[in-house]
Design an enzyme around this catalytic site. Structure first.
Site, PDB file in Angstrom:
ATOM      1  N   PHE A   1       0.813  -1.227   0.000  1.00 62.73           N
ATOM      2  CA  PHE A   1       0.000   0.000   0.000  1.00 62.73           C
ATOM      3  C   PHE A   1       0.838   1.264   0.000  1.00 62.73           C
ATOM      4  O   PHE A   1       0.369   2.326  -0.410  1.00 62.73           O
ATOM      5  CB  PHE A   1      -0.957   0.013   1.205  1.00 62.73           C
ATOM      6  CG  PHE A   1      -0.307   0.475   2.495  1.00 62.73           C
ATOM      7  CD1 PHE A   1      -0.185   1.832   2.783  1.00 62.73           C
ATOM      8  CD2 PHE A   1       0.201  -0.434   3.414  1.00 62.73           C
ATOM      9  CE1 PHE A   1       0.427   2.268   3.951  1.00 62.73           C
ATOM     10  CE2 PHE A   1       0.807  -0.018   4.582  1.00 62.73           C
ATOM     11  CZ  PHE A   1       0.931   1.338   4.847  1.00 62.73           C
TER      12      PHE A   1
ATOM     13  N   LYS B   1      -1.004  -6.967  -9.312  1.00 58.94           N
ATOM     14  CA  LYS B   1      -1.992  -7.082  -8.230  1.00 58.94           C
ATOM     15  C   LYS B   1      -1.636  -6.004  -7.219  1.00 58.94           C
ATOM     16  O   LYS B   1      -0.762  -6.178  -6.378  1.00 58.94           O
ATOM     17  CB  LYS B   1      -1.899  -8.480  -7.599  1.00 58.94           C
ATOM     18  CG  LYS B   1      -3.161  -8.996  -6.939  1.00 58.94           C
ATOM     19  CD  LYS B   1      -3.714  -8.118  -5.836  1.00 58.94           C
ATOM     20  CE  LYS B   1      -2.992  -8.242  -4.521  1.00 58.94           C
ATOM     21  NZ  LYS B   1      -3.459  -7.265  -3.518  1.00 58.94           N
TER      22      LYS B   1
ATOM     23  N   GLU C   1      -4.982  -3.672  -2.051  1.00 59.18           N
ATOM     24  CA  GLU C   1      -6.418  -3.375  -2.040  1.00 59.18           C
ATOM     25  C   GLU C   1      -6.718  -2.104  -1.245  1.00 59.18           C
ATOM     26  O   GLU C   1      -7.833  -1.581  -1.298  1.00 59.18           O
ATOM     27  CB  GLU C   1      -7.225  -4.568  -1.483  1.00 59.18           C
ATOM     28  CG  GLU C   1      -6.862  -5.018  -0.082  1.00 59.18           C
ATOM     29  CD  GLU C   1      -5.682  -5.996  -0.022  1.00 59.18           C
ATOM     30  OE1 GLU C   1      -4.691  -5.814  -0.773  1.00 59.18           O
ATOM     31  OE2 GLU C   1      -5.732  -6.917   0.800  1.00 59.18           O
TER      32      GLU C   1
ATOM     33  N   SER D   1       5.277  -6.948   3.430  1.00 60.43           N
ATOM     34  CA  SER D   1       5.809  -7.273   4.752  1.00 60.43           C
ATOM     35  C   SER D   1       6.590  -8.593   4.712  1.00 60.43           C
ATOM     36  O   SER D   1       6.373  -9.432   3.832  1.00 60.43           O
ATOM     37  CB  SER D   1       4.662  -7.357   5.751  1.00 60.43           C
ATOM     38  OG  SER D   1       3.743  -8.348   5.325  1.00 60.43           O
TER      39      SER D   1
ATOM     40  N   CYS E   1       9.437   1.926   3.554  1.00 62.77           N
ATOM     41  CA  CYS E   1      10.343   0.828   3.912  1.00 62.77           C
ATOM     42  C   CYS E   1      11.754   1.350   4.149  1.00 62.77           C
ATOM     43  O   CYS E   1      12.582   0.656   4.713  1.00 62.77           O
ATOM     44  CB  CYS E   1      10.353  -0.227   2.827  1.00 62.77           C
ATOM     45  SG  CYS E   1      11.029   0.411   1.296  1.00 62.77           S
TER      46      CYS E   1
ATOM     47  N   GLU F   1       8.869  -4.108  13.248  1.00 61.71           N
ATOM     48  CA  GLU F   1       8.643  -2.999  12.316  1.00 61.71           C
ATOM     49  C   GLU F   1       7.336  -2.311  12.718  1.00 61.71           C
ATOM     50  O   GLU F   1       6.284  -2.953  12.758  1.00 61.71           O
ATOM     51  CB  GLU F   1       8.541  -3.519  10.878  1.00 61.71           C
ATOM     52  CG  GLU F   1       8.296  -2.401   9.881  1.00 61.71           C
ATOM     53  CD  GLU F   1       8.174  -2.884   8.433  1.00 61.71           C
ATOM     54  OE1 GLU F   1       7.625  -3.978   8.205  1.00 61.71           O
ATOM     55  OE2 GLU F   1       8.627  -2.150   7.542  1.00 61.71           O
TER      56      GLU F   1
HETATM   57  P1  NAD Z   1       1.471  -6.583   3.016  1.00 64.76           P
HETATM   58  O1  NAD Z   1       2.509  -7.643   3.124  1.00 64.76           O
HETATM   59  O2  NAD Z   1       0.329  -6.602   3.972  1.00 64.76           O
HETATM   60  O3  NAD Z   1       0.805  -6.595   1.553  1.00 64.76           O
HETATM   61  C1  NAD Z   1       1.579  -6.589   0.380  1.00 64.76           C
HETATM   62  C2  NAD Z   1       0.802  -7.268  -0.733  1.00 64.76           C
HETATM   63  O4  NAD Z   1       0.576  -8.631  -0.369  1.00 64.76           O
HETATM   64  C3  NAD Z   1      -0.559  -6.642  -0.994  1.00 64.76           C
HETATM   65  O5  NAD Z   1      -0.797  -6.599  -2.376  1.00 64.76           O
HETATM   66  C4  NAD Z   1      -1.519  -7.585  -0.285  1.00 64.76           C
HETATM   67  O6  NAD Z   1      -2.782  -7.642  -0.904  1.00 64.76           O
HETATM   68  C5  NAD Z   1      -0.815  -8.926  -0.387  1.00 64.76           C
HETATM   69  N1  NAD Z   1      -1.112  -9.812   0.742  1.00 64.76           N
HETATM   70  C6  NAD Z   1      -1.400  -9.449   2.020  1.00 64.76           C
HETATM   71  N2  NAD Z   1      -1.605 -10.535   2.792  1.00 64.76           N
HETATM   72  C7  NAD Z   1      -1.431 -11.606   1.987  1.00 64.76           C
HETATM   73  C8  NAD Z   1      -1.509 -13.022   2.211  1.00 64.76           C
HETATM   74  N3  NAD Z   1      -1.782 -13.526   3.409  1.00 64.76           N
HETATM   75  N4  NAD Z   1      -1.261 -13.822   1.171  1.00 64.76           N
HETATM   76  C9  NAD Z   1      -0.978 -13.337  -0.042  1.00 64.76           C
HETATM   77  N5  NAD Z   1      -0.892 -12.011  -0.310  1.00 64.76           N
HETATM   78  C10 NAD Z   1      -1.114 -11.154   0.698  1.00 64.76           C
HETATM   79  O7  NAD Z   1       2.245  -5.183   3.072  1.00 64.76           O
HETATM   80  P2  NAD Z   1       1.628  -3.722   3.156  1.00 64.76           P
HETATM   81  O8  NAD Z   1       1.082  -3.511   4.533  1.00 64.76           O
HETATM   82  O9  NAD Z   1       0.769  -3.461   1.998  1.00 64.76           O
HETATM   83  O10 NAD Z   1       2.944  -2.840   2.969  1.00 64.76           O
HETATM   84  C11 NAD Z   1       3.809  -2.491   4.010  1.00 64.76           C
HETATM   85  C12 NAD Z   1       4.978  -3.446   4.117  1.00 64.76           C
HETATM   86  O11 NAD Z   1       5.698  -3.448   2.887  1.00 64.76           O
HETATM   87  C13 NAD Z   1       5.972  -3.029   5.183  1.00 64.76           C
HETATM   88  O12 NAD Z   1       6.400  -4.182   5.860  1.00 64.76           O
HETATM   89  C14 NAD Z   1       7.113  -2.410   4.384  1.00 64.76           C
HETATM   90  O13 NAD Z   1       8.371  -2.442   5.005  1.00 64.76           O
HETATM   91  C15 NAD Z   1       7.085  -3.270   3.172  1.00 64.76           C
HETATM   92  N6  NAD Z   1       7.756  -2.616   2.060  1.00 64.76           N
HETATM   93  C16 NAD Z   1       8.996  -3.058   1.712  1.00 64.76           C
HETATM   94  C17 NAD Z   1       9.683  -2.442   0.696  1.00 64.76           C
HETATM   95  C18 NAD Z   1      11.038  -2.926   0.301  1.00 64.76           C
HETATM   96  O14 NAD Z   1      11.523  -2.491  -0.728  1.00 64.76           O
HETATM   97  N7  NAD Z   1      11.690  -3.793   1.042  1.00 64.76           N
HETATM   98  C19 NAD Z   1       9.091  -1.370  -0.003  1.00 64.76           C
HETATM   99  C20 NAD Z   1       7.815  -0.951   0.365  1.00 64.76           C
HETATM  100  C21 NAD Z   1       7.151  -1.586   1.409  1.00 64.76           C
END
Ligand code: NAD
Length: 509
Positions: free
Chosen positions: A163, A187, A190, A240, A295, A395
């Site tokens: 997000f 994808k 959401e 994450s 991040c 985090e």
């Molecule tokens: P998230 O892991 O909740 O979601 C990321 C994606 O995975 C979304 O599209 C979501 O729909 C999908 N998703 C969520 N739960 C899932 C599941 N159980 N099974 C399959 N797919 C699933 O992350 P977020 O809250 O959207 O974003 C924040 C996180 O992203 C933080 O941990 C941040 O550090 C990380 N991030 C990392 C970087 C990097 O380059 N390392 C960059 C940006 C964000």
């Protein structure tokens, strides 16, 4: 527009529902399953987003698969012209795109424009793709025999994004993947799904053939659909750490190429000789920019020797000047993305108190320039955070900056290296030798020297170490081109009579 905020599990009433972008057209969701999309500064759901059914997932992948051969075979010149036109359109329309980002993510408009700019930089890199996918040629490796290599696209590629950067993170991947001849199913998160649809329309206007870029809205079902489809060749994921690990393991089990970037906990190490005004400004910018939902945000300031006592007053003085509010009103910091996330971040302040830390500035109950129901949490500064506390080990992903005090440079390096994550870090010092030692000894993928958020420019590659990445390819830069192509090595002989006749051994000359 609803007046009360539903939880993320509910569907908002009386608001439009966003669909998918499949085969060059908007497609309404048919599953009946949706999630609300909030305007975080207002605290209300302004839309729903469709969550894809298995039938829609299959349709999206089939469309991308069907579009692949013609796109792969389109001349480099024509593909490059489309990429150039797309770059021009994104640049022309970036103001509208930033407003979309702010209305669903909450970050302030200038910051939304900043993420678009970083996305554009990768897009600009991608327009130069012909130079980066050239093969090699060796003449006369054996008598009358030449060897050369080509870099071919993979086929259908899945991109799954978080997000916090609804434009920049997808653009770390899809411009490169598409330029070199792949088709992409994106994808998006959401929580802020509109930016992807806007980009899809611009790409079509630029001349991209239908099916080359698809936006599939959804949740775990859509993600699993991409991971399990034999027609998807590679997965680029950012999110994450627990989900990144799941993506990596599942995609690898299914024989796919995968890069999965995870969470972070970034430290800035401040030595006593540092310019503390620069440190204070940097801590504010990197700790509270985008409400800490980056991040590469700095979440821990590691203060060596007497630094904490000298720098904390400089930081708190600056914190008083920060204007928190609706990102459309020239504020410094906006709300958090959802109420659930805001409450989770705020709960760490209680944990800090329970664990004996000093809450120097408490962001709860802050006065804001915005609606009462917005998902607000003000900048928060916590000193003397024990390294055993969840405030330190987890985090938080919000505007909460911790200070940890250490005695020496070596203690600081050891602390940073002992963490689970290894995304970004920074050192602040005027001692070049110390900075050089830090750069050499620190086990983190992206390092700043007097630079708090060392995100590499597009022609380098982005990625951390340890729990911040699974897979050996980083995003964009030369590693991005490597990830989205595979090499063929071709050995050829043309009508040379001296082929040597029958010989069952290896050729010797
Ligand atoms: P998230 O892991 O909740 O979601 C990321 C994606 O995975 C979304 O599209 C979501 O729909 C999908 N998703 C969520 N739960 C899932 C599941 N159980 N099974 C399959 N797919 C699933 O992350 P977020 O809250 O959207 O974003 C924040 C996180 O992203 C933080 O941990 C941040 O550090 C990380 N991030 C990392 C970087 C990097 O380059 N390392 C960059 C940006 C964000």
């Amino acid at each position: 527009m609803t007046t009360t905020a539903p939880t993320t599990a509910e569907t908002a009433a009386d608001v439009p529902t966003l669909g998918h972008w499949i085969d060059g057209a908007l497609v309404a969701g048919t599953s009946g399953s949706t999630a609300p999309v909030f305007d975080p500064a207002l605290g209300v759901a302004t839309k729903n987003v469709a969550l894809a059914s298995q039938e829609e997932i299959d349709r999206a992948i089939a469309s991308a698969k069907a579009a692949f051969p013609a796109w792969r075979d389109l001349s480099i010149t024509k593909r490059q012209q489309i990429m150039f036109r797309f770059r021009e359109l994104v640049n022309e329309r970036k103001g509208e795109l930033a407003e979309i980002v702010t209305s669903e993510h909450g970050k302030v408009l200038s910051d939304a424009l900043g993420e678009i700019q970083r996305g554009l930089e990768v897009l600009e890199l991608a327009t130069g793709f012909p130079h980066l996918i050239k093969g090699e040629f060796s003449q006369q490796v054996s008598t009358g025999v030449d060897v050369f290599s080509t870099k071919s696209p993979l086929g259908v590629v899945g991109v799954i994004s978080p997000f916090n950067f609804p434009v920049m993170v997808p653009m770390w991947f899809f411009p490169v993947a598409i330029a070199v001849g792949n088709t992409v199913v994106l994808k998006p998160s959401e929580k802020d799904p509109s930016a992807s649809l806007f980009l899809a329309e611009l790409f079509q206007e630029a001349g991209l053939p239908d099916g080359v870029f698809t936006v599939l809205q959804g949740d775990k079902l859509a993600v699993d659909g991409l991971l399990n489809s034999p027609d998807v060749q590679a997965i680029s994921f950012v999110g994450s750490t627990p989900i990144a690990k799941y993506i990596y393991e599942t995609a690898a089990k299914n024989g796919k190429r995968v890069q999965a970037l995870g969470g972070a906990k970034n430290h800035m190490l401040v030595l006593p000789d540092a310019d503390l005004d620069l440190v204070a400004d940097s801590a504010i910018n990197a700790g509270f920019g985008s409400a800490g939902e980056r991040c590469m945000a700095i979440s821990v300031l590691v203060a060596v020797g007497d630094v904490a006592d000298r720098v904390i007053p400089l930081i708190t003085e600056r914190m008083k000047t920060l204007k928190v509010g609706d990102g459309r009103r020239s504020c410094d910091m906006g709300p958090l993305v959802t109420k659930v996330h805001r409450d989770k971040v705020a709960s760490y302040i209680d944990v800090a108190i329970e664990d004996g830390a000093d809450v120097v500035v408490d962001g709860r109950g802050i006065e804001v320039d915005g609606a009462a129901d917005g998902f607000w949490l003000g900048p928060t500064l916590i000193d003397r955070v024990p390294t055993s506390s969840r405030v330190y080990t987890e985090e938080i992903f919000g505007p909460v900056l911790s200070v940890v005090r250490v005695e020496t440079f070596e203690d600081g390096v050891e602390l940073i290296n002992s963490g689970a994550f290894g995304n970004g870090t920074a050192i602040f010092t005027n001692d070049g030798g110390a900075a050089r030692r830090f750069q050499n000894e620190i086990e983190v993928g992206m390092i700043g020297i007097n630079v708090p958020i060392p995100v590499p420019v597009a022609y380098y590659s982005f990625g951390g170490f340890k729990d911040s990445i699974f897979g050996d390819s980083k995003a964009y830069g030369t590693q991005g081109f490597h990830f989205f192509t595979r090499e063929k090595a071709i050995t050829q002989r043309w009508s040379d009579p001296s082929h040597g006749g029958i010989n069952l051994g290896f050729p010797q000359a």
